[in-house]
Design an enzyme around this catalytic site. Structure first.
Site, PDB file in Angstrom:
ATOM      1  N   ASP A 252       0.226 -16.175   3.065  1.00 42.08           N
ATOM      2  CA  ASP A 252      -0.817 -15.157   3.033  1.00 42.08           C
ATOM      3  C   ASP A 252      -0.165 -13.781   2.972  1.00 42.08           C
ATOM      4  OD1 ASP A 252      -3.867 -14.788   3.409  1.00 42.08           O
ATOM      5  OD2 ASP A 252      -2.974 -13.295   4.747  1.00 42.08           O
ATOM      6  N   ASN A 260      -5.296  -2.776  -0.948  1.00 45.75           N
ATOM      7  CA  ASN A 260      -6.324  -2.449  -1.934  1.00 45.75           C
ATOM      8  C   ASN A 260      -7.012  -1.132  -1.616  1.00 45.75           C
ATOM      9  OD1 ASN A 260      -6.121  -4.543  -3.808  1.00 45.75           O
ATOM     10  ND2 ASN A 260      -7.472  -5.898  -2.657  1.00 45.75           N
ATOM     11  N   ASP A 269      -4.017  -6.275  -8.012  1.00 45.58           N
ATOM     12  CA  ASP A 269      -3.777  -7.370  -8.961  1.00 45.58           C
ATOM     13  C   ASP A 269      -2.308  -7.427  -9.366  1.00 45.58           C
ATOM     14  OD1 ASP A 269      -6.438  -7.963  -8.835  1.00 45.58           O
ATOM     15  OD2 ASP A 269      -6.957  -7.047 -10.770  1.00 45.58           O
ATOM     16  N   GLU A 296      -5.782 -13.694  -1.590  1.00 45.63           N
ATOM     17  CA  GLU A 296      -4.374 -13.311  -1.427  1.00 45.63           C
ATOM     18  C   GLU A 296      -3.558 -14.429  -0.786  1.00 45.63           C
ATOM     19  OE1 GLU A 296      -6.474 -11.526   2.256  1.00 45.63           O
ATOM     20  OE2 GLU A 296      -6.950 -12.004   0.162  1.00 45.63           O
TER      21      GLU A 296
END
Length: 410
Positions: A252, A260, A269, A296
């Site tokens: 993770d 973000n 991305d 993610e």
């Protein structure tokens, strides 16, 4: 009949040359068309032998044999094998040398050699097609049958030349017309079969590519959740059958929401793509499966690996993440990091336990995140730590811990 046969064969060759696409089979299709054009040229030269003499006879036979050699080479290219130039030239060269050595006084011997050489190339072509990877459709079998019949036709003629005392009839006009008719039908049949083969392969590749795309993550280019589920089901079955363990890493990205928020979703991305590349590069054994599990989160399935081997891969992933050094202002580390949980099951416990393996690795992942992130934890290590936190447990409590450990292992 000679000229008509030559025209039809030449037209078939032009169709194949014109039909070649820009895919991997274009060279083989063009070469097969060239083989037919050479055959047509050879028949034309034999048709005008009476006017041009021995030169036309030699040139015609050499050209026809060169055409059969090109057809064999086209089949090799179609199967992904390289051309063998020495063998391409061997047949026509051998016949030409024999013709120059024996002269025009031994037509039956030269005809025998031409039949055997042509049949050899034809059988070699059939052999190359038989070695192709299995594909849907029956064109390959039809082409092999046509080639086998063509070779048998010429071997029968060669056998007649070899065994019969009176062989003049084998070179009479009626027999030659029969040979031309057979050549005509064979050429038309092979042109159709080769076009069908190319079409079937193109369709097979398209279907295979579409199937691959359904197993790939559109963002990162590595496997997706569907590929993981299929691989997990397959490897648990194979591991139990072959008595081999199976390990799993659940990965993770730490503080990804904050990433973000700070850098935007496009940068997010790009970050996921870079991490996917690092993970895929670490899972480098044949059979290892690296996927984007969702969001993610990533997963790496390691067939034939214990949990210690999974930890080696986990450390390699962390090393690659340090090399990437992706900046992350929203993380205490100042750069992008990942947390990893690992788990493994021995062969005896693999049957139907894929979900348990995922749960164990996931549990270890969240323990790694709870312990501070940017680290790897083993599921077995977690169970031992839980037991170690309670050194003064009574015998009953120790039995409960043992039962809990057994439940997790199963």
């Amino acid at each position: 009949m000679f000229i008509v046969t030559a025209i039809v064969i030449a037209f078939s060759g032009l169709v194949l040359v014109a039909a070649r696409g820009r895919d991997n089979d274009s060279a083989s299709m063009a070469l097969w068309g060239l083989a037919m054009l050479l055959g047509a040229a050879g028949i034309t030269l034999l048709a005008v032998e009476a006017a041009l003499g021995e030169t036309a006879h030699r040139a015609g036979n050499v050209t026809i044999l060169a055409g059969t050699a090109c057809a064999w080479t086209a089949a090799r290219l179609f199967g992904g094998r390289p051309p063998l130039f020495a063998l391409i030239a061997a047949g026509p060269g051998l016949w030409l040398a024999a013709s120059l050595l024996l002269g025009p006084g031994s037509p039956q011997a030269l005809l025998f050699l031409a039949c055997v050489t042509g049949a050899t190339y034809t059988l070699a072509t059939a052999w190359e097609l038989s070695r192709l990877d299995p594909m849907p459709g029956r064109s390959r079998h039809g082409a092999i049958l046509l080639l086998a019949l063509h070779a048998a036709f010429y071997l029968g003629r060669a056998l007649g030349l070899l065994l019969m005392t009176e062989t003049v009839w084998l070179t009479e006009r009626e027999v030659m017309l029969l040979m031309m008719l057979e050549a005509l039908l064979h050429t038309l049949g092979m042109a159709f079969m080769f076009l069908a083969l190319a079409k079937e392969r193109a369709q097979h590749r398209s279907v295979s590519r579409l199937r691959e795309l359904t197993l790939l993550d559109g963002l990162t280019g590595i496997g997706n959740r569907r590929q993981f589920d299929l691989a997990l089901a397959r490897e648990t079955e194979l591991g139990q059958r072959d008595d081999m363990p199976l390990a799993l890493l659940m990965i993770d990205v730490d503080h990804f929401k904050a990433f973000n928020d700070v850098y935007g979703h496009q940068a997010g991305d790009d970050c996921l793509r870079a991490i996917a590349g690092a993970i895929h590069g670490a899972a480098r054994r044949p059979g290892d499966v690296a996927v984007r599990y969702g969001g993610e989160e990533f997963a790496v399935l390691l067939p034939r690996a214990e949990e210690e081997g999974a930890m080696v891969v986990a450390e390699l992933i962390h090393a690659r993440m340090r090399e990437l050094a992706l900046p992350h202002a929203g993380s205490p580390q100042g750069k992008v990091t990942v947390s990893i949980g690992t788990a493994a099951l021995p062969p005896a416990l693999l049957s139907g336990k894929g979900e348990a393996l995922v749960a164990a690795a996931d549990h270890a992942l969240y323990a790694a995140k709870a312990a501070g992130r940017n680290r790897a934890w083993m599921a077995s290590q977690l169970a031992a730590a839980q037991a170690a936190l309670r050194p003064a447990e009574t015998g009953l409590r120790r039995a409960e811990v043992a039962a809990d450990l057994a439940r997790r292992a199963s």
